[in-house]
Design a protein around this motif. Structure first.
Motif, PDB file in Angstrom:
ATOM      1  N   HIS A 181       8.883 -19.161  -4.814  1.00 30.71           N
ATOM      2  CA  HIS A 181       7.641 -19.086  -5.560  1.00 30.71           C
ATOM      3  C   HIS A 181       6.685 -18.211  -4.756  1.00 30.71           C
ATOM      4  O   HIS A 181       6.362 -18.530  -3.609  1.00 30.71           O
ATOM      5  N   PHE A 182       6.241 -17.117  -5.358  1.00 25.60           N
ATOM      6  CA  PHE A 182       5.435 -16.130  -4.644  1.00 25.60           C
ATOM      7  C   PHE A 182       3.946 -16.384  -4.820  1.00 25.60           C
ATOM      8  O   PHE A 182       3.501 -16.892  -5.843  1.00 25.60           O
ATOM      9  N   ALA A 183       3.175 -15.982  -3.800  1.00 26.91           N
ATOM     10  CA  ALA A 183       1.726 -16.147  -3.851  1.00 26.91           C
ATOM     11  C   ALA A 183       0.984 -14.819  -3.912  1.00 26.91           C
ATOM     12  O   ALA A 183      -0.232 -14.820  -4.120  1.00 26.91           O
ATOM     13  N   ASP A 184       1.669 -13.691  -3.720  1.00 23.67           N
ATOM     14  CA  ASP A 184       0.989 -12.400  -3.729  1.00 23.67           C
ATOM     15  C   ASP A 184       2.010 -11.278  -3.839  1.00 23.67           C
ATOM     16  O   ASP A 184       3.214 -11.529  -3.999  1.00 23.67           O
ATOM     17  N   ARG A 185       1.513 -10.041  -3.756  1.00 23.16           N
ATOM     18  CA  ARG A 185       2.346  -8.840  -3.851  1.00 23.16           C
ATOM     19  C   ARG A 185       2.358  -8.051  -2.541  1.00 23.16           C
ATOM     20  O   ARG A 185       2.678  -6.874  -2.515  1.00 23.16           O
ATOM     21  N   LEU A 186       1.990  -8.671  -1.445  1.00 23.32           N
ATOM     22  CA  LEU A 186       1.693  -7.956  -0.204  1.00 23.32           C
ATOM     23  C   LEU A 186       2.899  -7.199   0.353  1.00 23.32           C
ATOM     24  O   LEU A 186       4.017  -7.722   0.394  1.00 23.32           O
ATOM     25  N   VAL A 187       2.626  -5.960   0.787  1.00 26.01           N
ATOM     26  CA  VAL A 187       3.616  -5.157   1.510  1.00 26.01           C
ATOM     27  C   VAL A 187       2.940  -4.540   2.729  1.00 26.01           C
ATOM     28  O   VAL A 187       1.714  -4.435   2.804  1.00 26.01           O
ATOM     29  N   GLY A 188       3.745  -4.135   3.679  1.00 28.88           N
ATOM     30  CA  GLY A 188       3.248  -3.426   4.845  1.00 28.88           C
ATOM     31  C   GLY A 188       3.896  -2.059   4.948  1.00 28.88           C
ATOM     32  O   GLY A 188       5.060  -1.902   4.602  1.00 28.88           O
ATOM     33  N   ILE A 189       3.114  -1.065   5.376  1.00 33.79           N
ATOM     34  CA  ILE A 189       3.646   0.271   5.643  1.00 33.79           C
ATOM     35  C   ILE A 189       3.381   0.525   7.118  1.00 33.79           C
ATOM     36  O   ILE A 189       2.239   0.645   7.537  1.00 33.79           O
ATOM     37  N   ALA A 190       4.445   0.590   7.899  1.00 35.23           N
ATOM     38  CA  ALA A 190       4.327   0.512   9.348  1.00 35.23           C
ATOM     39  C   ALA A 190       4.910   1.722  10.052  1.00 35.23           C
ATOM     40  O   ALA A 190       5.827   2.383   9.556  1.00 35.23           O
ATOM     41  N   ALA A 191       4.356   1.974  11.227  1.00 34.91           N
ATOM     42  CA  ALA A 191       4.897   2.986  12.138  1.00 34.91           C
ATOM     43  C   ALA A 191       4.739   2.479  13.556  1.00 34.91           C
ATOM     44  O   ALA A 191       3.827   1.694  13.851  1.00 34.91           O
ATOM     45  N   GLY A 223       4.677   1.278  26.387  1.00 37.70           N
ATOM     46  CA  GLY A 223       3.618   2.234  26.103  1.00 37.70           C
ATOM     47  C   GLY A 223       3.580   2.670  24.653  1.00 37.70           C
ATOM     48  O   GLY A 223       3.305   3.837  24.364  1.00 37.70           O
ATOM     49  N   LYS A 224       3.825   1.724  23.732  1.00 41.28           N
ATOM     50  CA  LYS A 224       3.846   2.044  22.303  1.00 41.28           C
ATOM     51  C   LYS A 224       2.804   1.225  21.561  1.00 41.28           C
ATOM     52  O   LYS A 224       2.284   0.229  22.061  1.00 41.28           O
ATOM     53  N   LEU A 225       2.488   1.684  20.357  1.00 36.57           N
ATOM     54  CA  LEU A 225       1.497   1.041  19.507  1.00 36.57           C
ATOM     55  C   LEU A 225       2.067   0.900  18.100  1.00 36.57           C
ATOM     56  O   LEU A 225       2.579   1.872  17.527  1.00 36.57           O
ATOM     57  N   VAL A 226       1.994  -0.302  17.547  1.00 32.41           N
ATOM     58  CA  VAL A 226       2.397  -0.545  16.166  1.00 32.41           C
ATOM     59  C   VAL A 226       1.169  -0.419  15.271  1.00 32.41           C
ATOM     60  O   VAL A 226       0.115  -0.982  15.564  1.00 32.41           O
ATOM     61  N   LEU A 227       1.302   0.335  14.182  1.00 31.17           N
ATOM     62  CA  LEU A 227       0.224   0.538  13.209  1.00 31.17           C
ATOM     63  C   LEU A 227       0.747   0.147  11.833  1.00 31.17           C
ATOM     64  O   LEU A 227       1.792   0.646  11.402  1.00 31.17           O
ATOM     65  N   VAL A 228       0.026  -0.741  11.144  1.00 33.20           N
ATOM     66  CA  VAL A 228       0.499  -1.213   9.843  1.00 33.20           C
ATOM     67  C   VAL A 228      -0.658  -1.278   8.854  1.00 33.20           C
ATOM     68  O   VAL A 228      -1.722  -1.835   9.157  1.00 33.20           O
ATOM     69  N   ILE A 270       7.531   6.474   8.502  1.00 34.28           N
ATOM     70  CA  ILE A 270       6.919   5.172   8.273  1.00 34.28           C
ATOM     71  C   ILE A 270       7.927   4.303   7.524  1.00 34.28           C
ATOM     72  O   ILE A 270       8.861   4.820   6.893  1.00 34.28           O
ATOM     73  N   THR A 271       7.745   3.002   7.606  1.00 30.11           N
ATOM     74  CA  THR A 271       8.672   2.059   6.994  1.00 30.11           C
ATOM     75  C   THR A 271       7.905   1.086   6.116  1.00 30.11           C
ATOM     76  O   THR A 271       6.884   0.540   6.533  1.00 30.11           O
ATOM     77  N   THR A 272       8.390   0.877   4.909  1.00 30.16           N
ATOM     78  CA  THR A 272       7.783  -0.069   3.973  1.00 30.16           C
ATOM     79  C   THR A 272       8.586  -1.363   3.960  1.00 30.16           C
ATOM     80  O   THR A 272       9.809  -1.335   3.905  1.00 30.16           O
ATOM     81  N   TRP A 273       7.894  -2.504   4.030  1.00 31.14           N
ATOM     82  CA  TRP A 273       8.590  -3.790   4.053  1.00 31.14           C
ATOM     83  C   TRP A 273       7.772  -4.835   3.297  1.00 31.14           C
ATOM     84  O   TRP A 273       6.553  -4.766   3.226  1.00 31.14           O
ATOM     85  N   SER A 274       8.463  -5.778   2.720  1.00 32.06           N
ATOM     86  CA  SER A 274       7.802  -6.836   1.969  1.00 32.06           C
ATOM     87  C   SER A 274       7.167  -7.833   2.923  1.00 32.06           C
ATOM     88  O   SER A 274       7.780  -8.258   3.897  1.00 32.06           O
ATOM     89  N   ALA A 275       5.906  -8.202   2.635  1.00 35.00           N
ATOM     90  CA  ALA A 275       5.200  -9.194   3.445  1.00 35.00           C
ATOM     91  C   ALA A 275       4.643 -10.299   2.553  1.00 35.00           C
ATOM     92  O   ALA A 275       3.638 -10.922   2.860  1.00 35.00           O
ATOM     93  N   ARG A 276       5.311 -10.564   1.451  1.00 32.60           N
ATOM     94  CA  ARG A 276       4.806 -11.503   0.463  1.00 32.60           C
ATOM     95  C   ARG A 276       4.863 -12.938   0.955  1.00 32.60           C
ATOM     96  O   ARG A 276       5.820 -13.356   1.619  1.00 32.60           O
ATOM     97  N   SER A 277       3.835 -13.712   0.642  1.00 31.17           N
ATOM     98  CA  SER A 277       3.854 -15.139   0.914  1.00 31.17           C
ATOM     99  C   SER A 277       4.701 -15.831  -0.146  1.00 31.17           C
ATOM    100  O   SER A 277       4.580 -15.552  -1.331  1.00 31.17           O
ATOM    101  N   HIS A 278       5.557 -16.737   0.304  1.00 24.79           N
ATOM    102  CA  HIS A 278       6.358 -17.491  -0.657  1.00 24.79           C
ATOM    103  C   HIS A 278       6.825 -18.790  -0.029  1.00 24.79           C
ATOM    104  O   HIS A 278       6.810 -18.960   1.195  1.00 24.79           O
ATOM    105  N   CYS A 279       7.244 -19.704  -0.868  1.00 24.79           N
ATOM    106  CA  CYS A 279       7.943 -20.903  -0.425  1.00 24.79           C
ATOM    107  C   CYS A 279       9.130 -21.117  -1.355  1.00 24.79           C
ATOM    108  O   CYS A 279       9.007 -20.977  -2.578  1.00 24.79           O
TER     109      CYS A 279
END
Length: 386
Positions: A181-191, A223-228, A270-279
């Motif tokens: 059961h989902f609570a949102d449509r959230l995604v992340g676009i990360a590098a 010495g790296k940085l994650v940006l999302v 960049i990489t796209t990944w699902s970050a949706r809240s669900h149970c």
């Protein structure tokens, strides 16, 4: 190739070798060394994984599992605070010095996962790497017969109990007909980008709210940085933000995050990944239990992904140990715990998002201020973009 008529047997098969699966394996062997436990890991070691922060309290869980020293030796950055531009353009700090659970830690996620798998092996868990779950049937005696694929070849194993630690896909639970059961449509676009000069003092996670979503950035070892960039799938695709050049332009429009990225190389992908809240509709059943993101997934704003994975891995192992010993009630108790924690998380999430009022009429923020529920999944495959 024919599958074996008499497949190898294990007391417990764990599907998934992330923090939740590894924690479950370590805990099972800790309390019963005689158990035959197999952990099946689908992914080969990746260059990096999104999700690189141990929230306060995770160190204590890792110490309980007996693998904190190995994690620390693998390289971690201690963080004494988080910074947020939330509800205002002015950044404010949330310091951990008064927390009874200690500070946060940034880490190399791929190396961390492998350290936990090595700890599970040392505890006596058998690990099959690069092995994918394909399907399952349950015999009249209740025993599971799992179909797997390794190096392109099918194979079968039998098990009395299964731990579904397969992440958001919850592949085992899905094969049984269970759904999230989902609570949102959230995604992340990360590098992940290389810093030209590593500043030893800047170890804070930075969160910056913007018109239709929010940015977070976090240093990691090496010495790296994650940006999302976090937003909803329809907004991301409508604005073309899954394309690298559009994402970079959007980054330059976020003052605090852009300033931090000035010291970093430009990402080549960049990489796209699902970050949706669900149970999951149910997180345990007769002879099986779901742990980690297979059971429920939380908004990255909580910074609790790894902490939750470790905790549910341990709790899921306790539920199975009860079942193995013939003790009733463990599975039902586990379901109540996961349900209650998810409800508390939803309430906390609602309150945090409502603290940002500057763009409350835009689609992203309006949905969160009204706590919009999404029951039908939005198709979004993990992908790499250029």
């Amino acid at each position: 190739m024919m599958l074996s008529v008499h497949p190898p047997f294990y007391d417990v098969v764990i599907l998934g070798g992330g923090p939740a699966g590894a924690a479950a394996g370590i805990e099972l062997k800790k309390f019963d060394r005689t158990l035959r436990v197999l952990l099946v890991e689908a992914e080969m070691l990746a260059d990096w994984h999104v999700g690189e922060t141990l929230a306060p309290g995770a160190r204590q869980l890792l110490e309980g599992l007996g693998c904190w020293d190995e994690v620390a030796r693998g390289g971690v950055l201690e963080s004494v605070q988080t910074m947020a531009c939330w509800g205002s353009d002015r950044p404010h700090a949330n310091e951990f010095m008064l927390s009874t659970r200690g500070n946060a830690w940034h880490l190399d996620r791929a190396a961390f996962n492998e350290t936990l798998r090595a700890a599970a092996e040392a505890a006596g868990v058998t690990i099959w790497r690069a092995t994918r779950f394909e399907g399952v049937v349950q015999g009249r005696d209740g025993r599971w017969r799992l179909t797997l694929c390794r190096n392109g070849q099918p194979l079968a194993v039998a098990a009395d109990f299964v731990v579904d630690a397969s992440g958001r896909s919850a592949r085992f639970a899905a094969a049984l007909g269970h759904r999230p059961h989902f609570a949102d449509r959230l995604v992340g676009i990360a590098a992940i980008v290389q810093l030209r000069e590593e500043t030893s003092r800047d170890h804070a996670t930075l969160v910056e709210a913007c018109e239709n979503g929010w940015w977070y950035s976090s240093p990691v070892p090496g010495g790296k940085l994650v940006l999302v960039w976090m937003s909803d799938a329809d907004i991301v695709h409508g604005d073309g933000l899954a394309r690298r050049e559009r994402w970079l332009a959007h980054l330059r429009a976020a003052p605090a995050t852009a300033a931090r990225a000035l010291n970093a190389d430009v990402p080549d992908r960049i990489t796209t990944w699902s970050a949706r809240s669900h149970c999951l509709d149910t997180v345990s059943g007769s002879r099986w239990v779901a742990v980690g993101d297979a059971a429920s997934s939380w908004d990255p704003l909580s910074s609790a992904g790894i902490l939750k994975a470790l905790r549910t891995g341990k709790l899921g192992a306790f539920a199975l140990l009860d079942a193995i010993r013939g003790v009733e009630g463990g599975s039902a108790k586990y379901r109540r715990i996961i349900s209650a924690e998810y409800a508390r998380y939803r309430q906390d999430r609602r309150e945090v998002y409502r603290m940002e009022q500057r763009w409350r009429e835009t689609p992203f923020w309006q949905r969160r201020h009204h706590d919009e529920a999404i029951e039908e999944p939005v198709a979004l495959r993990q992908s790499g973009g250029r």
